[in-house]
Structures are given as C-alpha cells and as structure tokens.
Design a protein around this motif. Structure first.
Motif, PDB file in Angstrom:
ATOM      1  N   GLY A   1       0.813  -1.210   0.000  1.00  0.00           N
ATOM      2  CA  GLY A   1       0.000   0.000   0.000  1.00  0.00           C
ATOM      3  C   GLY A   1       0.844   1.256   0.000  1.00  0.00           C
ATOM      4  N   SER A   2       0.276   2.312   0.548  1.00  0.00           N
ATOM      5  CA  SER A   2       0.929   3.619   0.553  1.00  0.00           C
ATOM      6  C   SER A   2       2.084   3.686   1.548  1.00  0.00           C
ATOM      7  CB  SER A   2      -0.090   4.704   0.905  1.00  0.00           C
ATOM      8  OG  SER A   2      -1.105   4.754  -0.071  1.00  0.00           O
ATOM      9  N   ILE A   3       2.973   4.621   1.292  1.00  0.00           N
ATOM     10  CA  ILE A   3       4.132   4.835   2.150  1.00  0.00           C
ATOM     11  C   ILE A   3       3.778   5.849   3.230  1.00  0.00           C
ATOM     12  CG2 ILE A   3       6.474   5.801   2.183  1.00  0.00           C
ATOM     13  CD1 ILE A   3       6.780   4.747  -0.681  1.00  0.00           C
ATOM     14  N   ASP A   4       4.271   5.607   4.438  1.00  0.00           N
ATOM     15  CA  ASP A   4       4.131   6.566   5.532  1.00  0.00           C
ATOM     16  C   ASP A   4       5.015   7.770   5.198  1.00  0.00           C
ATOM     17  OD1 ASP A   4       4.289   8.079   7.865  1.00  0.00           O
ATOM     18  OD2 ASP A   4       4.710   6.364   9.156  1.00  0.00           O
ATOM     19  N   PRO A   5       4.440   8.971   5.048  1.00  0.00           N
ATOM     20  CA  PRO A   5       5.257  10.127   4.647  1.00  0.00           C
ATOM     21  C   PRO A   5       6.355  10.466   5.654  1.00  0.00           C
ATOM     22  CG  PRO A   5       3.047  10.817   5.283  1.00  0.00           C
ATOM     23  CD  PRO A   5       3.035   9.320   5.238  1.00  0.00           C
ATOM     24  N   ARG A   6       6.184  10.058   6.905  1.00  0.00           N
ATOM     25  CA  ARG A   6       7.200  10.358   7.921  1.00  0.00           C
ATOM     26  C   ARG A   6       8.462   9.520   7.755  1.00  0.00           C
ATOM     27  NH1 ARG A   6       2.409  11.762   9.423  1.00  0.00           N
ATOM     28  NH2 ARG A   6       2.077  13.638  10.628  1.00  0.00           N
ATOM     29  N   THR A   7       8.445   8.532   6.841  1.00  0.00           N
ATOM     30  CA  THR A   7       9.653   7.756   6.564  1.00  0.00           C
ATOM     31  C   THR A   7      10.493   8.401   5.462  1.00  0.00           C
ATOM     32  OG1 THR A   7       8.567   6.314   4.935  1.00  0.00           O
ATOM     33  CG2 THR A   7       8.517   5.605   7.246  1.00  0.00           C
ATOM     34  N   LEU A   8       9.957   9.385   4.765  1.00  0.00           N
ATOM     35  CA  LEU A   8      10.715  10.050   3.707  1.00  0.00           C
ATOM     36  C   LEU A   8      11.802  10.930   4.300  1.00  0.00           C
ATOM     37  CD1 LEU A   8       8.315   9.105   1.943  1.00  0.00           C
ATOM     38  CD2 LEU A   8       8.468  11.288   0.765  1.00  0.00           C
ATOM     39  N   ILE A   9      12.938  10.939   3.656  1.00  0.00           N
ATOM     40  CA  ILE A   9      14.016  11.854   4.015  1.00  0.00           C
ATOM     41  C   ILE A   9      13.787  13.180   3.301  1.00  0.00           C
ATOM     42  CG2 ILE A   9      16.510  12.228   3.839  1.00  0.00           C
ATOM     43  CD1 ILE A   9      16.666   9.051   3.947  1.00  0.00           C
ATOM     44  N   ALA A  10      13.265  13.102   2.077  1.00  0.00           N
ATOM     45  CA  ALA A  10      12.948  14.302   1.299  1.00  0.00           C
ATOM     46  C   ALA A  10      11.933  13.960   0.225  1.00  0.00           C
ATOM     47  CB  ALA A  10      14.212  14.880   0.649  1.00  0.00           C
ATOM     48  N   ALA A  11      11.157  14.953  -0.162  1.00  0.00           N
ATOM     49  CA  ALA A  11      10.261  14.865  -1.314  1.00  0.00           C
ATOM     50  C   ALA A  11      10.709  15.928  -2.309  1.00  0.00           C
ATOM     51  CB  ALA A  11       8.812  15.105  -0.905  1.00  0.00           C
ATOM     52  N   ILE A  12      10.742  15.548  -3.576  1.00  0.00           N
ATOM     53  CA  ILE A  12      11.179  16.460  -4.625  1.00  0.00           C
ATOM     54  C   ILE A  12      10.078  16.528  -5.676  1.00  0.00           C
ATOM     55  CG2 ILE A  12      12.912  16.875  -6.411  1.00  0.00           C
ATOM     56  CD1 ILE A  12      14.690  14.969  -4.429  1.00  0.00           C
ATOM     57  N   GLU A  13       9.725  17.732  -6.058  1.00  0.00           N
ATOM     58  CA  GLU A  13       8.697  17.936  -7.075  1.00  0.00           C
ATOM     59  C   GLU A  13       9.267  18.741  -8.225  1.00  0.00           C
ATOM     60  OE1 GLU A  13       5.943  16.443  -7.088  1.00  0.00           O
ATOM     61  OE2 GLU A  13       5.411  16.034  -5.004  1.00  0.00           O
ATOM     62  N   VAL A  14       8.851  18.356  -9.433  1.00  0.00           N
ATOM     63  CA  VAL A  14       9.128  19.121 -10.639  1.00  0.00           C
ATOM     64  C   VAL A  14       7.817  19.812 -10.980  1.00  0.00           C
ATOM     65  CG1 VAL A  14       9.876  19.051 -13.037  1.00  0.00           C
ATOM     66  CG2 VAL A  14      10.827  17.410 -11.370  1.00  0.00           C
ATOM     67  N   VAL A  15       7.846  21.125 -11.024  1.00  0.00           N
ATOM     68  CA  VAL A  15       6.618  21.899 -11.184  1.00  0.00           C
ATOM     69  C   VAL A  15       5.960  21.570 -12.518  1.00  0.00           C
ATOM     70  CG1 VAL A  15       5.659  24.243 -11.392  1.00  0.00           C
ATOM     71  CG2 VAL A  15       7.416  23.744  -9.688  1.00  0.00           C
ATOM     72  N   SER A  16       4.681  21.302 -12.436  1.00  0.00           N
ATOM     73  CA  SER A  16       3.890  21.002 -13.614  1.00  0.00           C
ATOM     74  C   SER A  16       3.526  22.293 -14.339  1.00  0.00           C
ATOM     75  CB  SER A  16       2.616  20.276 -13.181  1.00  0.00           C
ATOM     76  OG  SER A  16       1.673  20.279 -14.204  1.00  0.00           O
ATOM     77  N   ARG A  17       3.577  22.246 -15.655  1.00  0.00           N
ATOM     78  CA  ARG A  17       3.163  23.406 -16.438  1.00  0.00           C
ATOM     79  C   ARG A  17       1.666  23.660 -16.275  1.00  0.00           C
ATOM     80  NH1 ARG A  17       5.492  24.391 -22.053  1.00  0.00           N
ATOM     81  NH2 ARG A  17       5.940  22.184 -21.933  1.00  0.00           N
ATOM     82  N   SER A  18       0.887  22.580 -16.115  1.00  0.00           N
ATOM     83  CA  SER A  18      -0.568  22.723 -16.085  1.00  0.00           C
ATOM     84  C   SER A  18      -1.114  23.174 -14.733  1.00  0.00           C
ATOM     85  CB  SER A  18      -1.236  21.399 -16.485  1.00  0.00           C
ATOM     86  OG  SER A  18      -0.972  20.395 -15.522  1.00  0.00           O
ATOM     87  N   ASN A  19      -0.371  22.955 -13.636  1.00  0.00           N
ATOM     88  CA  ASN A  19      -0.894  23.304 -12.313  1.00  0.00           C
ATOM     89  C   ASN A  19       0.250  23.646 -11.358  1.00  0.00           C
ATOM     90  OD1 ASN A  19      -2.428  23.632 -10.040  1.00  0.00           O
ATOM     91  ND2 ASN A  19      -3.218  21.554  -9.975  1.00  0.00           N
TER      92      ASN A  19
END
Length: 196
Positions: free
Chosen positions: A105-123
C-alpha cells in the motif's frame, strides 16, 4: 445541526475514503495524476515524457550517485499517505530507505528523508502552494521544488509549529546552474531542461 468532534472526525474520514476510492478508480482511466489534499482532489494534467520526467530522472540519478546504498531517490509508485490528515500525495522523487519502501500500500510520509517535485506546467500552484502546505503537515522534513518554467527552485526545511499548522521555517531559493543541497547531499542543477 450540531456535530460532535467524534462525529466530525468520522465524517471527515468517510469523505477521505470516498475521495481515495475515486482517485484509485480514475488512475488508469484518465491521463495525469490525482492527489488528495487538505482542499480536496487535485488533477494534474501533466503529459508523460518531456522536461518534467527528464528533470526528475536527472535529480534522482544525481542524488543516488552520492547516497549510501541503503537509500534511493525513487521516482515510481506508490503514493505517500496520511489518512489521519486526509492527504495522499505522489512526489516526483522520494528520498527513502529501501526498507521503508518495501511496504504494502501507501508509504508513511514520515519515513521520507525528502520529497522532490518538478513543477507542472498545467498546475504550478499544486507544487508551490498546496504541497508547501501539505508536506510539513504530514511530516516530510525536506521539500525541494524544481521549476522548468523559470529555471529556478527552492528547498524548504525546518518544520515548525504555526497557528495554521506545521510549516517550513527555512526556504533556500536557487537558479538552475547553481548547486543545491537536498538533505545531506549537494547536487548540480546544470543542464536541466526548461519548458518551451
């Protein structure tokens, strides 16, 4: 009508589960990515390939060259989810331990060391506003944003309490071509593609 706090929580939980069921039913039916935020469902109509995916792949590879073997900069599924907060997100790149990725299932977000996003052109507001609000709320300690629209980005850290809930206290902006530190690792941002 008055709703007692326990009833309100149950109602919110029911609403979240309904949104989650909808998102899961739409994942294979419509293009783009669906996420659940504090504000409701977000549909990002990003098209596969192009500068968005190339940027995520470059960032992932550059980080993994520096990280110990027990960590990875993962660009696949699953989502990160905090049901108690009513949030389900899908970072473009997750810095996480292999052991924490190996779950059903889903990952517990508190186990992440970092989250990286690439900005979407649409939103773009999804990355620059919504996730800036949601990621500290679900305990992601480092949030890095790469924006191919402008060739800029930011790294947000140091979660602290505010009257509106947890927020990042520190923001370090960068321009493509500069080195950027994400967690314990510093990578170059040269030769990252821009949207045309």
């Amino acid at each position: 009508m008055t709703i007692a706090p326990d009833d309100a929580r149950q109602g919110a939980s029911h609403l979240y589960r309904a949104m989650r069921d909808f998102v899961q039913s739409m994942d294979d039916s419509l293009p783009g990515k669906f996420e659940i935020t504090k504000e409701g469902i977000v549909h990002d109509m990003m098209s596969p390939g192009g500068p968005h995916e190339v940027t995520a792949a470059h960032v992932s590879r550059r980080l993994e060259r520096l990280m110990p073997d027990e960590l990875l900069a993962h660009t696949g599924t699953p989502d990160v989810e905090d049901e108690s907060e009513g949030i389900m997100r899908h970072p473009d790149v997750m810095v996480i331990a292999w052991n924490d990725l190996d779950v059903q299932g889903s990952i517990d977000p508190r186990t992440l060391i970092a989250a990286i996003e690439v900005v979407s052109r649409s939103n773009p507001d999804n990355d620059w506003v919504g996730k800036v609000r949601d990621y500290p709320l679900i305990g992601i300690p480092v949030y890095a944003i790469f924006d191919p629209r402008t060739g800029t980005g930011a790294v947000l850290t140091d979660i602290h309490p505010t009257p509106d809930g947890p927020r990042y206290a520190t923001r370090k902006d960068f321009v493509y071509g500069e080195d950027v530190t994400i967690g314990d690792w510093t990578i170059g941002t040269e030769n990252l593609p821009l949207y045309e």
